[in-house]
Design an enzyme around this catalytic site. Structure first.
Site, PDB file in Angstrom:
ATOM      1  N   CYS A  25       0.822  -1.207   0.000  1.00 45.00           N
ATOM      2  CA  CYS A  25       0.000   0.000   0.000  1.00 45.00           C
ATOM      3  C   CYS A  25       0.857   1.258   0.000  1.00 45.00           C
ATOM      4  CB  CYS A  25      -0.973  -0.004   1.164  1.00 45.00           C
ATOM      5  SG  CYS A  25      -0.191  -0.357   2.728  1.00 45.00           S
TER       6      CYS A  25
ATOM      7  N   HIS B 184      18.848   1.901  -3.249  1.00 49.46           N
ATOM      8  CA  HIS B 184      17.401   1.986  -3.046  1.00 49.46           C
ATOM      9  C   HIS B 184      16.861   0.655  -2.529  1.00 49.46           C
ATOM     10  CE1 HIS B 184      13.388   3.681  -3.750  1.00 49.46           C
ATOM     11  NE2 HIS B 184      13.053   2.430  -4.065  1.00 49.46           N
TER      12      HIS B 184
END
Lengths: 269, 427
Positions: B51, B100
């Site tokens: 989400c 990342h």
């Protein structure tokens, strides 16, 4: 030879103190490991230094107050290394090592005092008396550090504003256990040590207890610790009260040491 | 050579309204993964979809193309216009992509820094892609290291150590007071949700026994069942104060129900055992001033929130440590990756020269049938040391060149010069 070793040990303790304090702030495991290794290394060298000194003197290296201070530092390091492992409290070193360093450095800087003991002092009794008393005192170094940590953590919890120390110090329960364990470890040693001292004073000077500042103050410290133990057993004193008395008792011990160093008396050098 | 890239959007770049549009169920995700590989745009691919983030990790000759295709497919499902996404998407490649990936796995990129779910989510995404056989050696190497780094961050820093919810902060405080919560008894007064949650956490940590008091007897019985505790009639709870260690209050009472005098009375028989009040009720259920009593600690909801705030600050401080750790790991990963690039060349170079050496030594010995063992050994050693001396500098140079990113032109040149066969080796 033994002076070089002693200096090396001291250097290690001072370095370990610095690292332990950095660890308290930064909390990096690497730094704690380094501090721990340095402490252990220092302790081994210190042990060697004491042995060499004993061999050179032909008697235990406990004849003067200054020598005894060094032994207190030695035993306090031993107890602390044990307690750190036993209770998993990594920040213990940051509270004990500064004291050890101060003891060690002042022992190194103070004049060594007489190395030839008066005939009255040449007796097996005295070694028992001094050894036991010093072992007791070094356990009380740990007792004191635990007490201070307890009071700091308790203040953080009462103030409800968790600061850096809240995160770094262990639980009150753990600190209480360390403090208590150190008390029960040190008290029998101190008791026996004082008892032997008194007995031997009677043999040497004919009276159990004549005026000697160090002796009087050490009895005072003993009373404080006895009261703490009694309070625990009878009234269930724990935590804050026990921690408070750990600090008071250590204050009395510090006075005792100060009196021994500064005032004339039988223990003076 | 195809490049490692990551491209996507997260809570940092895109609002929830966009993120929710891109959520697709697992089956659809599998289909997209397989299709992406089938088109040949990517040679390896994996999609993390939670989400808070939708990200594509892959290996492609043209990452831009791969990203456009991936997000067109992800959006298709709900009719999202792919051009509207373009401004929200970030793309990183090479060392930046590695960084990342490590940061995401270590929960440094999370909305609540240090929250533990993300690691499980990326592990699931990885397993899903593995199941679709879209994970190749490069993504495999990247993510195995990322999981390792995440674990390292968790053990070496306190990033996820301190609670960021009120009910869990209360449990942590209890642990700071009592150490282990094993066998610590709890009294829960009132039926507030948060109180029940805190009590559950305590039970999870070994607290026992649990007493539950409520104005409604039926409700007390119900909650006692949930917490495996004992219901106590409401007017009898003050009697329990002498025995329990932790008291949680969350009633709707308009006035404090725990009075200082009650607590003082209980303390007389407690013999300095600490007593901890967790007051989650608003208005407060515990009379102010109780915290001043010796061995008593009393926290109301604001106090707990304050603790949570300093826990968050503590996490941010730890995050700096974690960032430094991740940075080191990225550098190591990238350097080693370059090393990997030149390793096959080094190996074939060695093999080639070793082959020549053996051949020549054997030839020479054929001409010396009388040579004794010592001579043979000396020749062997001599030839070996010549080969090693000659190889030393080229190998060092090759490693260095790979670290500065020029390994490829060097390996090709060496393959040419020594006739090592094809210019490139499989990874």
């Amino acid at each position: 030879m033994n002076l070089v070793l002693l200096d090396l040990a001291l250097l290690a303790y001072v370095g370990a103190t610095a690292l332990a304090l950095v660890h308290l702030i930064q909390r990096q495991d690497r730094i704690h490991r380094a501090a721990s290794l340095l402490t252990q290394g220092g302790w081994v060298v210190h042990t060697l230094a004491l042995v060499v000194r004993g061999v050179e003197l032909g008697r235990p290296p406990l004849g003067t107050l200054v020598e005894a201070m060094s032994v207190v530092a030695w035993a306090a390091v031993l107890f602390t290394l044990w307690a750190e492992r036993q209770y998993g409290v990594k920040v213990l070193g940051a509270f004990v090592l500064p004291l050890v360093s101060v003891l060690g450095v002042s022992a190194a800087w103070l004049p060594p005092g007489l190395t030839n003991l008066a005939p009255a002092l040449r007796s097996a009794w005295i070694w028992g008396h001094v050894t036991l008393a010093m072992l007791g005192i070094s356990a009380f170094v740990l007792n004191f550090a635990g007490g201070v940590m307890y009071l700091l953590q308790e203040r953080q919890l009462k103030a409800k504003r968790p600061g850096a120390l809240y995160y770094r110090l262990p639980s009150l329960e753990t600190l209480d256990r360390i403090t208590y364990r150190a008390l029960t470890l040190g008290f029998p040693f101190l008791t026996l040590g004082l008892f032997l001292g008194a007995l031997w004073a009677r043999t040497a000077w004919g009276s159990l207890f004549t005026f000697d500042p160090l002796a009087l103050l050490s009895v005072l410290a003993w009373l404080v610790y006895a009261a703490t133990l009694g309070g625990r057993a009878i009234a269930g004193w724990r935590g804050r009260r026990a921690a408070f008395f750990a600090v008071v008792g250590f204050g009395a011990l510090a006075l005792t040491l100060g009196a021994g160093l500064l005032l004339p008396g039988r223990h003076g050098s | 050579m195809p490049e490692l890239f990551i491209s996507g959007l997260s809570h940092k770049t895109a609002p929830i309204a966009v993120r929710e549009q891109l959520v697709v169920e697992e089956d659809k995700l599998r289909e997209i993964l397989v299709d992406l590989c089938a088109t040949g745009v990517v040679s390896e691919v994996m999609i993390v979809s939670t989400c808070n983030r939708v990200e594509v990790y892959g290996v492609a000759e043209a990452p831009g193309e791969a990203r456009a295709l991936a997000f067109r497919r992800l959006g298709q499902h709900r009719g999202v216009d792919p051009t509207s996404l373009e401004t929200l998407l970030y793309t990183k490649s090479g060392a930046e992509a590695v960084a990342h990936c490590f940061r995401v796995a270590a929960s440094l990129d999370s909305m609540i820094i240090g929250e533990p779910q993300i690691l499980g989510q990326v592990k699931e995404a990885f397993a899903l892609a593995q199941g679709c056989q879209t994970v190749g050696p490069r993504l495999h190497r990247l993510w195995s290291r990322a999981f390792g780094v995440a674990k390292k961050v968790r053990t070496e820093t306190e990033l996820a150590r301190h609670a960021v919810s009120v009910s869990y902060a209360a449990v942590e405080l209890a642990r700071k007071i009592f150490g282990s919560l094993d066998g610590k008894s709890v009294l829960l007064i009132g039926a507030g949700k948060m109180g029940e949650l805190a009590a559950k956490h305590l039970v999870d940590q070994g607290a026992f026994p649990i007493f539950v008091a409520n104005r409604t007897w039926r409700r007390a019985q119900e909650m006692a069942r949930v917490l495996a505790g004992t219901p106590v009639p409401f007017d009898e709870w003050p009697g329990a104060l002498a025995a329990v260690d932790i008291v949680i209050t969350s009633t709707g009472a308009p006035e404090p129900i725990v009075r200082k005098t009650d607590v003082e009375g209980a303390l007389e028989t407690r013999r300095s055992r600490p007593l901890f009040f967790i007051d989650i009720g608003v208005p407060r259920d515990v009379e102010p001033g109780i915290n001043e009593l010796e061995t008593v600690f009393s926290y109301d909801i604001d106090d707990l929130k304050q603790v949570v705030e300093s826990n968050l600050r503590e996490r941010l401080r730890e995050a700096q440590k974690a960032e430094a750790l991740v940075e080191r790991e990225v550098a190591r990963f990238v350097a080693h990756g370059h090393d990997l690039e030149v390793v096959p060349t080094i190996v074939s170079l060695r093999e080639r020269l070793e082959g020549i050496r053996r051949g020549e030594v054997a030839k020479a010995l054929e001409n010396l049938p009388d040579a004794d063992l010592r001579t043979r050994q000396a020749m062997d050693a001599l030839s070996q040391s010549i080969v090693n001396k000659i190889l030393h500098t080229p190998i060092v140079k090759l490693r260095e060149s790979s670290r500065s990113g020029q390994g490829r032109s060097w390996t090709e040149m060496i393959h040419e010069l020594f006739g090592l066969g094809r210019g490139r080796h499989d990874e």
